[in-house]
Design a protein around this motif. Sequence first.
Motif, PDB file in Angstrom:
ATOM      1  N   THR A  86     102.334 -26.485  26.893  1.00  0.00           N
ATOM      2  CA  THR A  86     102.215 -27.064  25.545  1.00  0.00           C
ATOM      3  C   THR A  86     102.310 -25.922  24.551  1.00  0.00           C
ATOM      4  OG1 THR A  86      99.793 -26.891  25.501  1.00  0.00           O
ATOM      5  CG2 THR A  86     100.723 -28.957  26.332  1.00  0.00           C
ATOM      6  N   PRO A  87     102.875 -26.145  23.365  1.00  0.00           N
ATOM      7  CA  PRO A  87     103.021 -25.068  22.393  1.00  0.00           C
ATOM      8  C   PRO A  87     101.681 -24.629  21.826  1.00  0.00           C
ATOM      9  CG  PRO A  87     103.653 -27.166  21.426  1.00  0.00           C
ATOM     10  CD  PRO A  87     103.428 -27.425  22.879  1.00  0.00           C
ATOM     11  N   GLY A  88     101.696 -23.454  21.202  1.00  0.00           N
ATOM     12  CA  GLY A  88     100.477 -22.922  20.626  1.00  0.00           C
ATOM     13  C   GLY A  88     100.023 -23.712  19.407  1.00  0.00           C
ATOM     14  N   LYS A  89      98.722 -23.732  19.157  1.00  0.00           N
ATOM     15  CA  LYS A  89      98.156 -24.391  17.988  1.00  0.00           C
ATOM     16  C   LYS A  89      96.849 -23.703  17.627  1.00  0.00           C
ATOM     17  CE  LYS A  89      95.570 -27.854  20.600  1.00  0.00           C
ATOM     18  NZ  LYS A  89      95.302 -29.310  20.781  1.00  0.00           N
ATOM     19  N   ALA A  90      96.363 -23.968  16.416  1.00  0.00           N
ATOM     20  CA  ALA A  90      95.104 -23.407  15.955  1.00  0.00           C
ATOM     21  C   ALA A  90      94.303 -24.493  15.265  1.00  0.00           C
ATOM     22  CB  ALA A  90      95.335 -22.235  15.001  1.00  0.00           C
ATOM     23  N   VAL A  91      93.017 -24.519  15.527  1.00  0.00           N
ATOM     24  CA  VAL A  91      92.125 -25.491  14.886  1.00  0.00           C
ATOM     25  C   VAL A  91      90.897 -24.768  14.360  1.00  0.00           C
ATOM     26  CG1 VAL A  91      92.877 -27.456  16.257  1.00  0.00           C
ATOM     27  CG2 VAL A  91      91.022 -26.022  17.097  1.00  0.00           C
ATOM     28  N   LYS A  92      90.356 -25.301  13.279  1.00  0.00           N
ATOM     29  CA  LYS A  92      89.110 -24.779  12.725  1.00  0.00           C
ATOM     30  C   LYS A  92      87.965 -25.532  13.404  1.00  0.00           C
ATOM     31  CE  LYS A  92      89.048 -24.253   8.305  1.00  0.00           C
ATOM     32  NZ  LYS A  92      88.948 -24.556   6.849  1.00  0.00           N
ATOM     33  N   VAL A  93      87.151 -24.828  14.189  1.00  0.00           N
ATOM     34  CA  VAL A  93      86.134 -25.510  14.989  1.00  0.00           C
ATOM     35  C   VAL A  93      84.817 -25.682  14.248  1.00  0.00           C
ATOM     36  CG1 VAL A  93      87.142 -24.873  17.193  1.00  0.00           C
ATOM     37  CG2 VAL A  93      85.529 -23.313  16.109  1.00  0.00           C
ATOM     38  N   ARG A  94      84.496 -24.799  13.336  1.00  0.00           N
ATOM     39  CA  ARG A  94      83.284 -24.959  12.529  1.00  0.00           C
ATOM     40  C   ARG A  94      83.373 -24.062  11.299  1.00  0.00           C
ATOM     41  NH1 ARG A  94      81.845 -22.427  17.235  1.00  0.00           N
ATOM     42  NH2 ARG A  94      81.091 -20.284  17.079  1.00  0.00           N
ATOM     43  N   THR A  95      82.609 -24.420  10.285  1.00  0.00           N
ATOM     44  CA  THR A  95      82.620 -23.691   9.018  1.00  0.00           C
ATOM     45  C   THR A  95      81.189 -23.435   8.567  1.00  0.00           C
ATOM     46  OG1 THR A  95      84.707 -24.722   8.352  1.00  0.00           O
ATOM     47  CG2 THR A  95      83.368 -23.760   6.601  1.00  0.00           C
ATOM     48  N   SER A  96      80.927 -22.209   8.149  1.00  0.00           N
ATOM     49  CA  SER A  96      79.629 -21.862   7.569  1.00  0.00           C
ATOM     50  C   SER A  96      79.827 -21.622   6.074  1.00  0.00           C
ATOM     51  CB  SER A  96      79.051 -20.614   8.259  1.00  0.00           C
ATOM     52  OG  SER A  96      79.902 -19.501   8.073  1.00  0.00           O
ATOM     53  N   TRP A  97      78.821 -21.036   5.428  1.00  0.00           N
ATOM     54  CA  TRP A  97      78.858 -20.892   3.975  1.00  0.00           C
ATOM     55  C   TRP A  97      80.059 -20.078   3.502  1.00  0.00           C
ATOM     56  CZ3 TRP A  97      77.018 -16.632   0.607  1.00  0.00           C
ATOM     57  CH2 TRP A  97      76.991 -17.010  -0.740  1.00  0.00           C
ATOM     58  N   ARG A  98      80.337 -18.930   4.142  1.00  0.00           N
ATOM     59  CA  ARG A  98      81.412 -18.063   3.668  1.00  0.00           C
ATOM     60  C   ARG A  98      82.472 -17.766   4.716  1.00  0.00           C
ATOM     61  NH1 ARG A  98      79.360 -12.095   2.569  1.00  0.00           N
ATOM     62  NH2 ARG A  98      81.600 -11.764   2.808  1.00  0.00           N
ATOM     63  N   SER A  99      82.367 -18.328   5.910  1.00  0.00           N
ATOM     64  CA  SER A  99      83.355 -18.026   6.952  1.00  0.00           C
ATOM     65  C   SER A  99      83.638 -19.275   7.785  1.00  0.00           C
ATOM     66  CB  SER A  99      82.856 -16.899   7.864  1.00  0.00           C
ATOM     67  OG  SER A  99      81.675 -17.303   8.551  1.00  0.00           O
ATOM     68  N   SER A 100      84.751 -19.224   8.497  1.00  0.00           N
ATOM     69  CA  SER A 100      85.149 -20.313   9.392  1.00  0.00           C
ATOM     70  C   SER A 100      85.496 -19.729  10.751  1.00  0.00           C
ATOM     71  CB  SER A 100      86.360 -21.074   8.837  1.00  0.00           C
ATOM     72  OG  SER A 100      86.071 -21.641   7.582  1.00  0.00           O
ATOM     73  N   VAL A 101      85.182 -20.475  11.784  1.00  0.00           N
ATOM     74  CA  VAL A 101      85.525 -20.064  13.143  1.00  0.00           C
ATOM     75  C   VAL A 101      86.753 -20.855  13.579  1.00  0.00           C
ATOM     76  CG1 VAL A 101      84.785 -19.956  15.545  1.00  0.00           C
ATOM     77  CG2 VAL A 101      83.151 -19.460  13.702  1.00  0.00           C
ATOM     78  N   TRP A 102      87.796 -20.128  13.956  1.00  0.00           N
ATOM     79  CA  TRP A 102      89.056 -20.726  14.392  1.00  0.00           C
ATOM     80  C   TRP A 102      89.229 -20.541  15.900  1.00  0.00           C
ATOM     81  CZ3 TRP A 102      92.944 -22.926  11.219  1.00  0.00           C
ATOM     82  CH2 TRP A 102      92.664 -22.895   9.849  1.00  0.00           C
ATOM     83  N   LYS A 103      89.968 -21.465  16.481  1.00  0.00           N
ATOM     84  CA  LYS A 103      90.317 -21.345  17.896  1.00  0.00           C
ATOM     85  C   LYS A 103      91.815 -21.569  18.026  1.00  0.00           C
ATOM     86  CE  LYS A 103      89.240 -23.020  22.527  1.00  0.00           C
ATOM     87  NZ  LYS A 103      88.433 -23.974  23.331  1.00  0.00           N
ATOM     88  N   ALA A 104      92.500 -20.557  18.551  1.00  0.00           N
ATOM     89  CA  ALA A 104      93.939 -20.657  18.797  1.00  0.00           C
ATOM     90  C   ALA A 104      94.151 -20.731  20.299  1.00  0.00           C
ATOM     91  CB  ALA A 104      94.667 -19.457  18.210  1.00  0.00           C
ATOM     92  N   GLU A 105      95.061 -21.581  20.713  1.00  0.00           N
ATOM     93  CA  GLU A 105      95.293 -21.717  22.151  1.00  0.00           C
ATOM     94  C   GLU A 105      96.711 -22.211  22.435  1.00  0.00           C
ATOM     95  OE1 GLU A 105      92.457 -24.622  23.488  1.00  0.00           O
ATOM     96  OE2 GLU A 105      93.882 -26.266  23.204  1.00  0.00           O
ATOM     97  N   GLY A 106      97.108 -22.001  23.671  1.00  0.00           N
ATOM     98  CA  GLY A 106      98.366 -22.511  24.184  1.00  0.00           C
ATOM     99  C   GLY A 106      98.203 -22.701  25.679  1.00  0.00           C
ATOM    100  N   LYS A 107      99.099 -23.472  26.285  1.00  0.00           N
ATOM    101  CA  LYS A 107      98.964 -23.745  27.715  1.00  0.00           C
ATOM    102  C   LYS A 107     100.224 -23.292  28.448  1.00  0.00           C
ATOM    103  CE  LYS A 107      95.674 -27.476  27.156  1.00  0.00           C
ATOM    104  NZ  LYS A 107      95.273 -28.859  27.511  1.00  0.00           N
ATOM    105  N   ILE A 108      99.999 -22.637  29.566  1.00  0.00           N
ATOM    106  CA  ILE A 108     101.100 -22.135  30.381  1.00  0.00           C
ATOM    107  C   ILE A 108     100.998 -22.711  31.791  1.00  0.00           C
ATOM    108  CG2 ILE A 108     101.331 -20.001  29.065  1.00  0.00           C
ATOM    109  CD1 ILE A 108      99.729 -18.573  31.207  1.00  0.00           C
ATOM    110  N   CYS A 109     102.091 -22.594  32.523  1.00  0.00           N
ATOM    111  CA  CYS A 109     102.108 -23.147  33.876  1.00  0.00           C
ATOM    112  C   CYS A 109     102.870 -22.176  34.798  1.00  0.00           C
ATOM    113  CB  CYS A 109     102.789 -24.508  33.860  1.00  0.00           C
ATOM    114  SG  CYS A 109     102.776 -25.352  35.458  1.00  0.00           S
ATOM    115  N   PRO A 110     102.235 -21.711  35.893  1.00  0.00           N
ATOM    116  CA  PRO A 110     102.909 -20.810  36.842  1.00  0.00           C
ATOM    117  C   PRO A 110     104.065 -21.532  37.558  1.00  0.00           C
ATOM    118  CG  PRO A 110     100.527 -20.716  37.093  1.00  0.00           C
ATOM    119  CD  PRO A 110     100.812 -21.895  36.221  1.00  0.00           C
TER     120      PRO A 110
END
Length: 319
Positions: A86-110
């Motif tokens: 699956t292609p790469g994507k990024a999502v914002k998983v949580r947000t605090s007062w002045r910062s946000s935590v992002w998670k970027a991921e992609g899926k590969i197959c041997p």
Amino acid sequence: MKKFFLIFLWLILLSGLAAGIWSLSGYLVSRQDKSPVALPDTVTLTPDKDFRVGEVITASVEFSLPRYRKVHNVLLTPGNGTVTATPGKAVKVRTSWRSSVWKAEGKICPLRPGESQPGVLALEISSPGDTPEQTAFAVAIPALKISGLPAVTTPDAELERPLELVKKTPSKWHYLWLLLLLLIPLLYFVFKKRKVKEEKISLQARTLDALENLRSEVVTRALSAEQGIARLSDVIRTYLEQRYTLPVSSKTTPEFLEEMENHSPLPEKDRPFLQNFLNSADMIKFAKAPCDAPAVNAAIDSAEKLVRSTALPEEEKNV
């Protein structure tokens, strides 16, 4: 109950304002943060061992950004021996007062047993400050030791999907909910204030004001005499319907007059004027009978007398 409802609405309004101020202040403070992005050297793999041919492996990385910075693009480049599931994507998983935590991921197959080559998970992140440029980052996907065949293999069509560059569009739903929280109390108080204001003005006073405005429009020729008669007919019908609580504004003139004759306490001395006026208005509107401004003014004078003579007892001193 009404007081409790008002208190509840005030609490919602104040909570919404406080949340908005809290969010806006954190965003503004975050714009002063020009520190570099801290990314790990390698991605996190799920599963993290016992890799098999045809098994989908998630390569992800989690990191923090100031709230004003965003992840624009994610590009997954698998190493030799693996393909993109699956292609790469990024999502914002949580947000605090002045910062946000992002998670970027992609899926590969041997694709085959043995050791694959390292790959890369590339990110494009908005640069610090007000510059429109984007900064590129790369996180390594380590070489994989692949063995065995899984019980279920990934379909060839899935394995052959091309690399894609995916743009992340952050969700705006939380802003919509905040806006609704602010609008609901505001709309309530606007309509409540308007209703109270209308209740303070009597039906007779509103009607007399409408008649005076109509007279002014006819005198200044903003309305033609024919249009003035039609408007006057509507004003009188609306007044009588509300004054005597009769749903007759949608009836024809004969039906209207019959309703007023049989089911209303309209003074008998006013009934001839009403009958003559409404019939004349129909002749002007539908039979194109001649009409001029003096005739309209005379009809408005008679309508004012009708309104004053049918005023409610508590309103007689004001009309």
